[in-house]
Design a protein around this motif. Structure first.
Motif, mmCIF file in Angstrom:
data_model
loop_
_atom_site.group_PDB
_atom_site.id
_atom_site.type_symbol
_atom_site.label_atom_id
_atom_site.label_comp_id
_atom_site.label_asym_id
_atom_site.label_seq_id
_atom_site.Cartn_x
_atom_site.Cartn_y
_atom_site.Cartn_z
ATOM 1 N N MET A 131 0.971 -1.192 0.100
ATOM 2 C CA MET A 131 -0.043 -0.029 -0.070
ATOM 3 C C MET A 131 0.937 1.190 -0.003
ATOM 4 N N ILE A 132 2.172 1.184 0.981
ATOM 5 C CA ILE A 132 2.605 2.208 0.908
ATOM 6 C C ILE A 132 3.396 2.547 -0.473
ATOM 7 N N SER A 133 3.911 1.539 -0.968
ATOM 8 C CA SER A 133 4.721 1.809 -2.337
ATOM 9 C C SER A 133 3.739 2.210 -3.505
ATOM 10 N N ASN A 134 2.520 2.013 -3.366
ATOM 11 C CA ASN A 134 1.590 2.521 -4.426
ATOM 12 C C ASN A 134 1.425 4.164 -4.019
ATOM 13 N N LEU A 135 1.748 4.564 -3.025
ATOM 14 C CA LEU A 135 1.370 6.055 -2.881
ATOM 15 C C LEU A 135 2.677 7.000 -3.666
ATOM 16 N N THR A 136 1.974 7.821 -4.376
ATOM 17 C CA THR A 136 2.929 8.835 -4.923
ATOM 18 C C THR A 136 3.017 9.978 -4.226
ATOM 19 N N LEU A 137 4.380 10.392 -3.862
ATOM 20 C CA LEU A 137 4.510 11.497 -2.908
ATOM 21 C C LEU A 137 4.944 12.680 -3.776
ATOM 22 N N GLU A 138 4.222 13.697 -3.638
ATOM 23 C CA GLU A 138 4.649 14.950 -4.263
ATOM 24 C C GLU A 138 4.945 16.048 -3.325
ATOM 25 N N LEU A 139 5.244 17.102 -3.579
ATOM 26 C CA LEU A 139 5.887 17.813 -2.630
ATOM 27 C C LEU A 139 5.209 19.464 -2.983
ATOM 28 N N LEU A 181 -0.604 19.231 10.133
ATOM 29 C CA LEU A 181 -2.052 18.770 9.967
ATOM 30 C C LEU A 181 -2.502 18.948 8.530
ATOM 31 N N ASP A 182 -2.199 19.779 7.841
ATOM 32 C CA ASP A 182 -2.448 20.037 6.321
ATOM 33 C C ASP A 182 -1.980 18.711 5.511
ATOM 34 N N LEU A 183 -0.697 18.321 5.932
ATOM 35 C CA LEU A 183 -0.039 17.226 5.231
ATOM 36 C C LEU A 183 -0.931 16.135 5.514
ATOM 37 N N LEU A 184 -1.403 15.760 6.808
ATOM 38 C CA LEU A 184 -1.954 14.501 7.314
ATOM 39 C C LEU A 184 -3.253 14.766 6.650
ATOM 40 N N LEU A 185 -3.923 15.755 6.537
ATOM 41 C CA LEU A 185 -5.238 15.883 5.960
ATOM 42 C C LEU A 185 -5.144 15.485 4.128
ATOM 43 N N HIS A 186 -3.997 15.847 3.695
ATOM 44 C CA HIS A 186 -3.728 15.428 2.315
ATOM 45 C C HIS A 186 -3.732 14.323 2.060
ATOM 46 N N LEU A 187 -2.969 13.600 2.846
ATOM 47 C CA LEU A 187 -2.712 11.857 2.747
ATOM 48 C C LEU A 187 -3.867 11.408 3.054
ATOM 49 N N ILE A 188 -5.011 11.796 4.062
ATOM 50 C CA ILE A 188 -6.055 11.113 4.340
ATOM 51 C C ILE A 188 -7.104 11.032 3.057
ATOM 52 N N LYS A 189 -7.209 12.484 2.683
ATOM 53 C CA LYS A 189 -8.291 12.730 1.538
ATOM 54 C C LYS A 189 -7.867 11.901 0.275
ATOM 55 N N SER A 190 -6.464 12.274 -0.030
ATOM 56 C CA SER A 190 -5.933 11.492 -1.320
ATOM 57 C C SER A 190 -6.275 10.156 -1.479
ATOM 58 N N GLN A 191 -6.557 9.321 -0.349
ATOM 59 C CA GLN A 191 -6.619 8.028 0.074
ATOM 60 C C GLN A 191 -7.951 7.570 0.147
ATOM 61 N N ILE A 231 -3.459 3.936 11.531
ATOM 62 C CA ILE A 231 -2.524 4.900 12.297
ATOM 63 C C ILE A 231 -1.035 4.367 11.578
ATOM 64 N N ALA A 232 -0.692 3.074 11.339
ATOM 65 C CA ALA A 232 0.628 2.547 11.119
ATOM 66 C C ALA A 232 0.757 2.925 9.615
ATOM 67 N N GLN A 233 -0.147 2.877 8.810
ATOM 68 C CA GLN A 233 -0.071 3.591 7.369
ATOM 69 C C GLN A 233 0.183 4.660 7.076
ATOM 70 N N ILE A 234 -0.651 5.588 7.692
ATOM 71 C CA ILE A 234 -0.351 6.887 7.783
ATOM 72 C C ILE A 234 0.837 7.491 8.055
ATOM 73 N N THR A 235 1.381 6.915 9.438
ATOM 74 C CA THR A 235 2.587 7.200 10.143
ATOM 75 C C THR A 235 3.709 6.972 9.002
#
Length: 245
Positions: free
Chosen positions: A1-9, A16-26, A35-39
């Motif tokens: 699951m982590i390998s499929n995540l494309t990290l943009e900058l 909190l803005d970063l966490l919200l982006h990770l949650i909404k994008s997935q 929590i393990a995946q998001i961390t």
């Protein structure tokens, strides 16, 4: 699951803005965060920023320590040997509350930003009232506005002594133009007149108010000048002729 995540900058406003982006994008439920995946994804993002030599604010590392603490608490085995009917507190609750509050504030901020962009640009302009129409202050050396007010109070007190209190009073409004004509008639006969003497024979409050407003109007039109010899004393109204004398 982590390998499929494309990290943009993109530019985030904080952790909190970063966490919200990770949650909404997935499309993750904010109330049931893995929590393990998001961390792991959050730490991967910080690692990418460090590889690009980007400056990272200290609050991002504070959030990473919070995520690791929550992750470790969620991995601890539950104690089945104690009898406790109350459900154990979810270690993610604090994070969820912060994310929900931040999400609300972000939506409100976006709304006001949109409203601000929709409002047409306005520019201030100079006042369009002609100088001749402006209320001009009384000339220096003559009576002040506070002295005028004090004298008006004295006139009202004199009127009250002549007019006993009654249960109900019907005040009939006296037109200012009538009092202006009254003062002009008196000043046509005499260059100087007394304000007290003009109001002595008046028995109604509306007449006194009308007389006082007429005095102010004639001052504004520079038809008279007003002088006072002492505080709370009588007002001397002097006619100003066309030659300024």
């Amino acid at each position: 699951m982590i390998s499929n995540l494309t990290l943009e900058l993109p530019n985030f406003e904080g952790p909190l803005d970063l966490l919200l982006h990770l949650i909404k994008s997935q499309k993750i439920d904010i109330y049931d965060i893995p929590i393990a995946q998001i961390t792991s994804q959050y730490l991967s993002y910080l690692h990418e920023m460090q590889k690009l030599n980007l400056q990272i604010a200290g609050e991002y590392f504070v959030m990473s320590s919070m995520l690791l603490r929550i992750k470790s608490q969620s991995l601890l085995p539950q104690n089945d040997f104690t009898e406790n009917d109350e459900p154990e507190e979810d270690p993610r609750d604090e994070l969820v509350q912060q994310l929900v509050q931040y999400s609300v504030f972000k939506k409100v901020s976006a709304y006001f930003k949109q409203r601000n962009n929709e409002v047409p640009i306005t520019a201030a302009k100079e006042e369009s009232v002609p100088a001749t129409k402006k209320v001009q202050p009384l000339p220096l050396g003559q009576i002040t506005s506070s002295e005028l007010a004090n004298t008006f109070i004295v006139v009202l007190q004199r009127l009250k002594l002549r007019q006993p209190d009654i249960v109900s009073v019907n005040v009939k409004e006296t037109p200012i133009n009538d009092m202006i004509d009254f003062l002009r008639t008196k000043l046509a006969k005499q260059k100087k007149i007394s304000f007290f003497s003009c109001s002595d024979k008046m028995t109604s409050l509306s007449d006194v108010i009308g007389l006082f407003l007429a005095l102010l109007e004639l001052c504004k039109k520079q038809e008279i000048k007003v002088k006072q010899s002492r505080i709370f004393g009588d007002l001397e109204l002097e006619r100003i002729d066309k030659d300024g004398k």
